[in-house]
Write a protein that holds these residues in place. Structure first.
Motif, short mmCIF file in Angstrom:
data_model
loop_
_atom_site.label_atom_id
_atom_site.label_comp_id
_atom_site.label_asym_id
_atom_site.label_seq_id
_atom_site.Cartn_x
_atom_site.Cartn_y
_atom_site.Cartn_z
N ASP A 144 -17.33 75.03 54.59
CA ASP A 144 -18.22 74.57 53.51
C ASP A 144 -17.80 73.20 52.99
OD1 ASP A 144 -19.79 77.01 53.40
OD2 ASP A 144 -18.02 77.95 52.51
N GLU A 189 -24.54 75.91 48.04
CA GLU A 189 -23.98 76.49 49.25
C GLU A 189 -23.88 78.01 49.09
OE1 GLU A 189 -20.33 74.87 50.62
OE2 GLU A 189 -21.14 72.86 50.96
N TRP A 190 -24.15 78.69 50.19
CA TRP A 190 -23.81 80.11 50.26
C TRP A 190 -22.38 80.15 50.77
CZ3 TRP A 190 -27.02 83.37 48.01
CH2 TRP A 190 -28.38 83.05 47.92
N VAL A 191 -21.43 80.11 49.86
CA VAL A 191 -20.02 79.99 50.22
C VAL A 191 -19.61 81.14 51.14
CG1 VAL A 191 -17.66 79.94 49.36
CG2 VAL A 191 -19.48 78.76 48.10
N ALA A 194 -21.21 79.74 56.30
CA ALA A 194 -21.51 78.49 56.98
C ALA A 194 -22.16 78.72 58.33
CB ALA A 194 -20.22 77.68 57.16
N ASN A 215 -29.04 71.00 49.70
CA ASN A 215 -29.04 72.44 49.93
C ASN A 215 -28.41 72.66 51.30
OD1 ASN A 215 -29.54 75.18 50.03
ND2 ASN A 215 -31.72 75.01 49.59
N ARG A 216 -27.10 72.70 51.35
CA ARG A 216 -26.34 72.55 52.57
C ARG A 216 -26.62 73.61 53.63
NH1 ARG A 216 -22.35 68.72 51.30
NH2 ARG A 216 -23.68 66.99 50.66
N ASP A 217 -27.01 74.81 53.24
CA ASP A 217 -27.27 75.86 54.21
C ASP A 217 -28.77 76.04 54.47
OD1 ASP A 217 -24.50 76.61 54.56
OD2 ASP A 217 -24.61 77.47 52.54
#
Length: 266
Positions: A144, A189-191, A194, A215-217
């Motif tokens: 992440d 992030e949905w920690v 990934a 919105n990284r994921d």
């Protein structure tokens, strides 16, 4: 929409040409036959009425600011579905309409800028992402964590994100502050979840940029582009700088968030 841009240019040039021809030739003929009470042709009349409006719209839209609507969640939490934004068209140089050819250089994108561009694999579309990698940078994304030139970015957890309206699907994701060099901004992030396909290391070529969604994921950005992972400088459309409305659907059917009106884009 490229068809709108083409139509605007054609109508502006067409009406301007009609007025020019009228001034040079037709108006003189009418003046010579003034005693016949000859009226102005309909085409000339319409051109005279619409040309100033079309010209102003073309200049503002092509060289000053252009409106866009955010259609996806890739830039949450900073840009929401239904946000109407304004894009500075001269921030990265004065460009011709339709071809997007730069004719006057101004400045280059800075790390952290939110930019609108035409992706190399979908040149008829306009996308919006954040500039992460500048020419010559080494970018890495593992787990992440974002790495720039071998240095891991630092993060501060700001809590659990609670989405509203079309963004409710992101409720439960972790809201974080990401400290880019010279620019701090928030990401989602949905920690611990990934996507392996979005992991890797990339070196940014000269004249190109590496862009990512906040919105990284849930962002189809440079990490996932297959033909090239980089955004060419000539594909830039401008720098997003202001939210002027948030409205889901036509005539604001659905969600409407007045508090976002006038919000600057960081």
């Amino acid at each position: 929409m490229k068809w709108f841009e083409i139509a605007l240019v054609v109508l502006t040039l067409g009406s301007g040409l009609v007025l020019l021809l009228d001034k040079l030739f037709l108006a003189k003929r009418r003046a010579a036959r003034a005693g016949l009470l000859e009226t102005e042709p309909v085409l000339v009349d319409y051109s005279r009425a619409f040309f100033p409006v079309l010209a102003v719209v073309l200049v503002l839209r092509s060289f000053v600011a252009e409106p866009y609507k955010i259609p996806s969640s890739s830039m949450m939490p900073n840009l929401l579905i239904g946000d109407f934004i304004l894009v500075n068209k001269f921030a990265y140089g004065i460009r011709l309409p339709i071809t997007n050819t730069k004719i006057i250089p101004v400045t280059e994108p800075k790390r952290g800028d939110v930019v609108v561009f035409k992706p190399p694999h979908a040149p008829d579309q306009n996308w919006i992402k954040r500039v992460i990698g500048l020419p010559g940078d080494r970018i890495g994304f593992h787990g992440d964590t974002l790495f720039i030139n071998g240095e891991a970015m630092t993060y501060q957890v700001r809590g659990e994100y609670v989405g509203q309206g079309p963004g409710a699907e992101m409720t439960g994701a972790t809201l974080l502050s990401e400290d880019l060099p010279g620019r701090t901004h928030t990401v989602l992030e949905w920690v611990g979840r990934a996507n392996p396909a979005g992991q890797g290391d990339w070196e940014v070529p000269q004249g190109q940029y590496f862009v990512m969604g906040d919105n990284r994921d849930n962002s189809e950005d440079s990490r996932f582009w297959t033909r090239t992972h980089f955004l060419p400088e000539e594909n830039l459309r401008g720098k997003a700088f202001l939210i002027w409305l948030n409205c889901e659907g036509w005539f604001c059917k659905g969600s409407f968030e007045p508090s976002r009106i006038g919000t600057g884009i960081q």
